[in-house]
Design a protein around this motif. Structure first.
Motif, PDB file in Angstrom:
ATOM      1  N   VAL A 171       5.943   0.325   2.655  1.00  0.00           N
ATOM      2  CA  VAL A 171       4.909  -0.047   3.634  1.00  0.00           C
ATOM      3  C   VAL A 171       4.832   0.986   4.749  1.00  0.00           C
ATOM      4  CG1 VAL A 171       4.061  -1.769   5.265  1.00  0.00           C
ATOM      5  CG2 VAL A 171       5.270  -2.519   3.204  1.00  0.00           C
TER       6      VAL A 171
ATOM      7  N   PHE B 252       8.745  -3.723  14.032  1.00  0.00           N
ATOM      8  CA  PHE B 252       7.807  -2.881  13.279  1.00  0.00           C
ATOM      9  C   PHE B 252       6.385  -3.234  13.697  1.00  0.00           C
ATOM     10  CE2 PHE B 252       6.803  -6.167   9.928  1.00  0.00           C
ATOM     11  CZ  PHE B 252       7.771  -7.090  10.237  1.00  0.00           C
ATOM     12  N   ASN B 253       5.382  -2.715  13.048  1.00  0.00           N
ATOM     13  CA  ASN B 253       3.964  -3.035  13.295  1.00  0.00           C
ATOM     14  C   ASN B 253       3.703  -3.345  14.769  1.00  0.00           C
ATOM     15  OD1 ASN B 253       4.160  -2.892  10.553  1.00  0.00           O
ATOM     16  ND2 ASN B 253       3.338  -4.897  10.109  1.00  0.00           N
TER      17      ASN B 253
ATOM     18  N   TYR C  20       1.530  -0.078   0.836  1.00  0.00           N
ATOM     19  CA  TYR C  20       0.630   0.143   1.972  1.00  0.00           C
ATOM     20  C   TYR C  20       0.642   1.611   2.387  1.00  0.00           C
ATOM     21  CZ  TYR C  20       0.233  -4.885   3.039  1.00  0.00           C
ATOM     22  OH  TYR C  20      -0.038  -6.234   3.007  1.00  0.00           O
TER      23      TYR C  20
ATOM     24  N   ARG D 201      -6.665 -11.660   9.778  1.00  0.00           N
ATOM     25  CA  ARG D 201      -5.581 -10.784  10.255  1.00  0.00           C
ATOM     26  C   ARG D 201      -6.182  -9.446  10.701  1.00  0.00           C
ATOM     27  NH1 ARG D 201      -3.134 -12.867   5.453  1.00  0.00           N
ATOM     28  NH2 ARG D 201      -1.158 -13.909   5.798  1.00  0.00           N
TER      29      ARG D 201
ATOM     30  N   ARG E 195       6.305  -6.128  17.701  1.00  0.00           N
ATOM     31  CA  ARG E 195       6.605  -7.234  16.789  1.00  0.00           C
ATOM     32  C   ARG E 195       8.098  -7.210  16.492  1.00  0.00           C
ATOM     33  NH1 ARG E 195       4.584  -8.683  10.605  1.00  0.00           N
ATOM     34  NH2 ARG E 195       6.269 -10.148  10.227  1.00  0.00           N
TER      35      ARG E 195
ATOM     36  N   VAL F  69      10.541  -5.077   3.432  1.00  0.00           N
ATOM     37  CA  VAL F  69       9.434  -4.988   2.456  1.00  0.00           C
ATOM     38  C   VAL F  69       9.250  -3.506   2.114  1.00  0.00           C
ATOM     39  CG1 VAL F  69       7.022  -5.498   1.972  1.00  0.00           C
ATOM     40  CG2 VAL F  69       8.330  -7.023   3.471  1.00  0.00           C
TER      41      VAL F  69
ATOM     42  N   TYR G  77       2.312 -12.026  15.219  1.00  0.00           N
ATOM     43  CA  TYR G  77       2.749 -10.752  14.647  1.00  0.00           C
ATOM     44  C   TYR G  77       1.641  -9.704  14.629  1.00  0.00           C
ATOM     45  CZ  TYR G  77       1.143 -12.462   9.929  1.00  0.00           C
ATOM     46  OH  TYR G  77       0.441 -12.939   8.850  1.00  0.00           O
ATOM     47  N   ASP G  78       2.041  -8.481  14.364  1.00  0.00           N
ATOM     48  CA  ASP G  78       1.137  -7.326  14.224  1.00  0.00           C
ATOM     49  C   ASP G  78       0.196  -7.143  15.414  1.00  0.00           C
ATOM     50  OD1 ASP G  78       2.481  -7.237  11.845  1.00  0.00           O
ATOM     51  OD2 ASP G  78       0.743  -7.500  10.557  1.00  0.00           O
TER      52      ASP G  78
ATOM     53  N   PHE H  49       2.306   1.075   7.962  1.00  0.00           N
ATOM     54  CA  PHE H  49       1.357   0.118   8.537  1.00  0.00           C
ATOM     55  C   PHE H  49       1.016   0.534   9.974  1.00  0.00           C
ATOM     56  CE2 PHE H  49      -0.187  -3.938  10.148  1.00  0.00           C
ATOM     57  CZ  PHE H  49      -0.714  -4.585   9.046  1.00  0.00           C
TER      58      PHE H  49
ATOM     59  N   ASP I  11       8.295  -2.764   6.933  1.00  0.00           N
ATOM     60  CA  ASP I  11       8.431  -4.033   7.677  1.00  0.00           C
ATOM     61  C   ASP I  11       9.799  -4.140   8.354  1.00  0.00           C
ATOM     62  OD1 ASP I  11       5.917  -4.591   6.757  1.00  0.00           O
ATOM     63  OD2 ASP I  11       6.410  -6.585   5.976  1.00  0.00           O
TER      64      ASP I  11
ATOM     65  N   LYS J  75      -6.767  -4.179  -0.911  1.00  0.00           N
ATOM     66  CA  LYS J  75      -7.238  -4.671   0.384  1.00  0.00           C
ATOM     67  C   LYS J  75      -7.084  -3.573   1.413  1.00  0.00           C
ATOM     68  CE  LYS J  75      -2.848  -7.116   1.146  1.00  0.00           C
ATOM     69  NZ  LYS J  75      -2.218  -8.295   1.749  1.00  0.00           N
TER      70      LYS J  75
END
Ligand code: BMA
Length: 321
Positions: free
Chosen positions: A276, A38-39, A237, A145, A54, A273, A98-99, A278, A299, A207
């Motif tokens: 999400v 993912f991501n 997200y 991040r 990732r 997760v 990651y990401d 992302f 995720d 965030k």
């Protein structure tokens, strides 16, 4: 230039951003070791596309893997993670990666990712061929991040968006921009944009973090980002967009009040997760007025969404906070 992936807006839809009907494009078990993929980030490469993915393995160790595709949809992901060589430093420690994000600047591809060095911070590497990768100094102190490089220098300096954070599932986060003369030393940190007041736009009130590499348009830098709300069942997200001043990206010209795409499909709602969406990459084609957005879903898998560039820009202006 490579033909970017595309699918027309489904009939009857008025959405400015719509999902690819064959989502997800990458399954969680696409390589033998993976628990989830993912991501991830992609870029045009040699008439097709290359990417950095990732892949968390079944021990849930997070690492980044190179992959290749002719059409940007069907991907061959290497079964072994990227092994870094020393770039502008010998200090290439990494507890996890990651990401990733990927961007071509001047003569090479640059990769940024969340690098484990006494906690998460921003790792940087470059490659010419997606075979050999050279890891550079981490951009910042822990914790940080969502490091995303601009695709060209601004006022003669490399520029990077990032999101200072903490060591855990950070309950806060605003987007900053920093500058570097050499991809090693970063400074001139400026705040770009903050999480919103709850009553204004609650999907992005906890965030936010930069997503895809910003795209330079006639109106400024089009930035696709993620925003998070903390619910009674945890973080949710979603994806939004903003337009930043061309010469001073800390000046936010427009920013979407509604989200562009939020978790709604089963593969976004359920996974390791839940809830999400992302975004980590976008391919664009100005001539055809198209953008293809890559995002991690729940995720667990990689999915795609599309928009007309001009419509996305107009929507961002018309629905700005
Ligand atoms: C963030 C990062 C992302 C992840 C997201 C949702 O803090 O860990 O990799 O997609 O949380 O779990």
């Amino acid at each position: 230039m490579s033909n970017i992936p595309w699918q027309d807006r489904p009939e009857g839809s008025n959405d400015v951003v719509w999902r690819y009907s064959e989502n997800p494009i990458i399954d969680r078990y696409a390589i033998p070791s993976s628990n989830s993929i993912f991501n991830s980030a992609v870029a045009p490469f040699e008439g097709g596309f290359a990417g950095v993915f990732r892949c968390d393995n079944k021990a849930v160790q997070m690492n980044i893997f190179a992959g290749f595709s002719k059409d940007g949809i069907n991907w061959d992901i290497n079964h072994d993670p990227i092994v870094m060589q020393a770039g502008n430093t010998d200090m290439i420690e990494s507890d996890y990666k990651y990401d990733p994000r990927v961007v071509f600047i001047e003569d090479r591809y640059w990769i940024t990712w969340c690098n484990g060095y006494h906690g998460p911070t921003i790792g940087i590497a470059y490659t010419f061929d997606f075979k050999e990768f050279h890891q550079c100094e981490n951009a910042f102190l822990p914790f940080n991040r969502n490091g995303v490089l601009f695709p060209e220098k601004i006022d003669g300096k490399y520029a990077m968006l990032s999101r200072p954070s903490d060591n855990g599932h950070t309950p806060f986060g605003d987007i900053y921009v920093s500058y570097s003369p050499d991809m090693k030393y970063w400074g001139e940190h400026r705040c770009v944009m903050k999480a919103t007041p709850f009553e204004d736009s609650a999907w992005q009130c906890t965030k936010i973090g930069a997503g895809a590499v910003p795209i330079l348009t006639e109106d400024g830098w089009l930035m696709i980002y993620h925003g998070v709300i903390n619910t009674c069942n945890g973080f949710r997200y979603a994806m939004g967009s903003a337009i930043l001043d061309k010469d001073d990206p800390s000046n936010v010209l427009y920013r979407t009040q509604p989200y562009l795409l939020g978790p709604a499909e089963p593969y976004e709602l359920a996974g390791d997760v839940p809830n999400v969406v992302f975004p980590c990459a976008a391919l664009h084609d100005f001539e055809k007025d198209r953008i293809a957005i890559y995002y991690g879903a729940a995720d667990t898998v990689v999915a795609m969404a599309f928009a007309k560039l001009s419509e996305l820009i107009q929507y961002t202006k018309d629905n700005s906070l």
